[in-house]
Design a protein around this motif. Structure first.
Motif, mmCIF file in Angstrom:
data_model
loop_
_atom_site.group_PDB
_atom_site.id
_atom_site.type_symbol
_atom_site.label_atom_id
_atom_site.label_comp_id
_atom_site.label_asym_id
_atom_site.label_seq_id
_atom_site.Cartn_x
_atom_site.Cartn_y
_atom_site.Cartn_z
ATOM 1 N N GLU A 35 -0.832 16.653 7.732
ATOM 2 C CA GLU A 35 -1.191 15.243 7.608
ATOM 3 C C GLU A 35 -0.306 14.542 6.573
ATOM 4 O OE1 GLU A 35 -5.072 12.504 6.438
ATOM 5 O OE2 GLU A 35 -5.312 14.665 6.657
ATOM 6 N N ASP A 36 -0.113 15.162 5.408
ATOM 7 C CA ASP A 36 0.731 14.572 4.363
ATOM 8 C C ASP A 36 2.203 14.522 4.779
ATOM 9 O OD1 ASP A 36 -1.429 14.114 2.701
ATOM 10 O OD2 ASP A 36 -1.143 15.974 1.565
ATOM 11 N N LEU A 37 2.662 15.554 5.465
ATOM 12 C CA LEU A 37 4.045 15.578 5.939
ATOM 13 C C LEU A 37 4.296 14.413 6.889
ATOM 14 C CD1 LEU A 37 6.789 17.087 6.101
ATOM 15 C CD2 LEU A 37 5.819 18.369 8.018
ATOM 16 N N VAL A 60 5.878 26.559 14.279
ATOM 17 C CA VAL A 60 6.335 25.295 14.816
ATOM 18 C C VAL A 60 7.191 24.680 13.718
ATOM 19 C CG1 VAL A 60 5.630 22.994 15.574
ATOM 20 C CG2 VAL A 60 4.301 25.005 16.263
ATOM 21 N N VAL A 61 8.353 24.169 14.096
ATOM 22 C CA VAL A 61 9.295 23.636 13.113
ATOM 23 C C VAL A 61 9.514 22.156 13.394
ATOM 24 C CG1 VAL A 61 11.585 23.880 12.094
ATOM 25 C CG2 VAL A 61 10.407 25.901 13.013
ATOM 26 N N PHE A 62 9.303 21.340 12.354
ATOM 27 C CA PHE A 62 9.544 19.909 12.426
ATOM 28 C C PHE A 62 10.910 19.640 11.796
ATOM 29 C CE2 PHE A 62 5.033 17.918 12.635
ATOM 30 C CZ PHE A 62 4.658 18.825 13.603
ATOM 31 N N VAL A 63 11.765 18.932 12.508
ATOM 32 C CA VAL A 63 13.115 18.650 12.041
ATOM 33 C C VAL A 63 13.171 17.220 11.493
ATOM 34 C CG1 VAL A 63 15.542 18.476 12.702
ATOM 35 C CG2 VAL A 63 14.079 20.233 13.745
ATOM 36 N N TYR A 64 13.562 17.122 10.223
ATOM 37 C CA TYR A 64 13.781 15.839 9.552
ATOM 38 C C TYR A 64 15.204 15.824 9.011
ATOM 39 C CZ TYR A 64 8.737 15.036 9.706
ATOM 40 O OH TYR A 64 7.450 14.837 10.126
ATOM 41 N N ALA A 65 15.644 14.686 8.498
ATOM 42 C CA ALA A 65 17.013 14.550 7.985
ATOM 43 C C ALA A 65 17.308 15.564 6.880
ATOM 44 C CB ALA A 65 17.246 13.132 7.472
ATOM 45 N N PHE A 69 11.120 21.877 8.524
ATOM 46 C CA PHE A 69 9.841 22.220 7.893
ATOM 47 C C PHE A 69 9.107 23.181 8.822
ATOM 48 C CE2 PHE A 69 11.160 18.476 5.781
ATOM 49 C CZ PHE A 69 10.464 18.360 4.596
ATOM 50 N N TYR A 70 8.915 24.412 8.374
ATOM 51 C CA TYR A 70 8.227 25.434 9.150
ATOM 52 C C TYR A 70 6.735 25.340 8.854
ATOM 53 C CZ TYR A 70 12.774 27.588 10.043
ATOM 54 O OH TYR A 70 14.063 27.827 10.456
ATOM 55 N N ILE A 71 5.938 25.227 9.904
ATOM 56 C CA ILE A 71 4.500 25.015 9.759
ATOM 57 C C ILE A 71 3.752 26.290 10.143
ATOM 58 C CG2 ILE A 71 2.543 23.578 10.449
ATOM 59 C CD1 ILE A 71 4.891 21.988 9.170
ATOM 60 N N TYR A 72 2.865 26.728 9.270
ATOM 61 C CA TYR A 72 1.931 27.817 9.568
ATOM 62 C C TYR A 72 0.536 27.228 9.481
ATOM 63 C CZ TYR A 72 -0.807 32.089 9.047
ATOM 64 O OH TYR A 72 -1.742 33.068 9.203
ATOM 65 N N ARG A 73 -0.187 27.296 10.567
ATOM 66 C CA ARG A 73 -1.491 26.638 10.693
ATOM 67 C C ARG A 73 -1.312 25.149 10.460
ATOM 68 N NH1 ARG A 73 -6.263 30.759 9.143
ATOM 69 N NH2 ARG A 73 -5.271 32.578 10.067
ATOM 70 N N ASP A 74 -1.700 24.628 9.317
ATOM 71 C CA ASP A 74 -1.548 23.185 9.079
ATOM 72 C C ASP A 74 -0.793 22.889 7.793
ATOM 73 O OD1 ASP A 74 -3.453 24.021 7.301
ATOM 74 O OD2 ASP A 74 -4.722 22.261 7.522
ATOM 75 N N ARG A 75 0.044 23.846 7.344
ATOM 76 C CA ARG A 75 0.772 23.679 6.079
ATOM 77 C C ARG A 75 2.236 24.091 6.222
ATOM 78 N NH1 ARG A 75 -2.225 21.318 1.898
ATOM 79 N NH2 ARG A 75 -4.393 21.684 2.392
ATOM 80 N N VAL A 76 3.079 23.461 5.420
ATOM 81 C CA VAL A 76 4.488 23.850 5.340
ATOM 82 C C VAL A 76 4.555 25.143 4.530
ATOM 83 C CG1 VAL A 76 6.772 23.225 4.450
ATOM 84 C CG2 VAL A 76 5.277 21.450 5.434
ATOM 85 N N TRP A 77 5.171 26.175 5.087
ATOM 86 C CA TRP A 77 5.312 27.436 4.349
ATOM 87 C C TRP A 77 6.781 27.782 4.076
ATOM 88 C CZ3 TRP A 77 7.647 32.126 5.387
ATOM 89 C CH2 TRP A 77 8.152 32.296 6.678
#
Length: 144
Positions: A35-37, A60-65, A69-77
């Motif tokens: 949510e914060d990300l 799941v990996v979110f790509v930003y500039a 950001f690698y996500i485990y459950r609901d947090r960046v790890w």
């Protein structure tokens, strides 16, 4: 990052030259909620999955500039970065050794060092290719 270490790094120009108040230490993103990300950076440029050796290791990996950001459950790890503390992909292993000195732990294809002063154990890792150059940079929780 502990204040003493942050001050030391700034004094020797190891952190980016831009306004430090506007540029938090990338390690601070570890533990950020999904949510914060999304509130901070919006919708990612792209999203992809990374298959681990075990099914619980899938990410799941979110790509930003600034990086991945690698996500485990609901947090960046974990973060995959292009640059950190003025070291960037393509720099030499010798430069990494010069900047981080005795704190580096060396392996055949990477060097790493613990990052202290956080709520959980963090590791900074530089993957090194056959030419002795940094091919990838990661900060991750080493307890997962």
């Amino acid at each position: 990052m502990p204040l003493a270490l942050a001050g030391f790094l700034r004094a020797f120009s190891f952190l980016p030259a831009q306004n430090q108040a506007d540029t938090p230490d990338p390690a601070a993103y570890i533990g950020l909620s999904l949510e914060d990300l999304l509130a901070r950076y919006g919708i990612p440029r792209s999203v992809y999955a990374v298959r681990g050796l075990e099914s619980w290791q899938d990410d799941v990996v979110f790509v930003y500039a600034m990086g991945d950001f690698y996500i485990y459950r609901d947090r960046v790890w974990q973060l995959g970065l292009k640059t950190v503390y003025d070291i960037k992909v393509g720099d030499s292993k010798a430069l990494v050794s010069l900047v981080f000195g005795e704190d580096l732990q060396e392996a055949e294809d990477h060097v790493r060092r613990p990052l202290f002063g956080w709520n959980w154990p963090l590791t900074l890792r530089f993957n090194i290719n056959g030419s002795g150059l940094v091919s990838a940079i990661y900060i991750y929780r080493s307890d997962l």
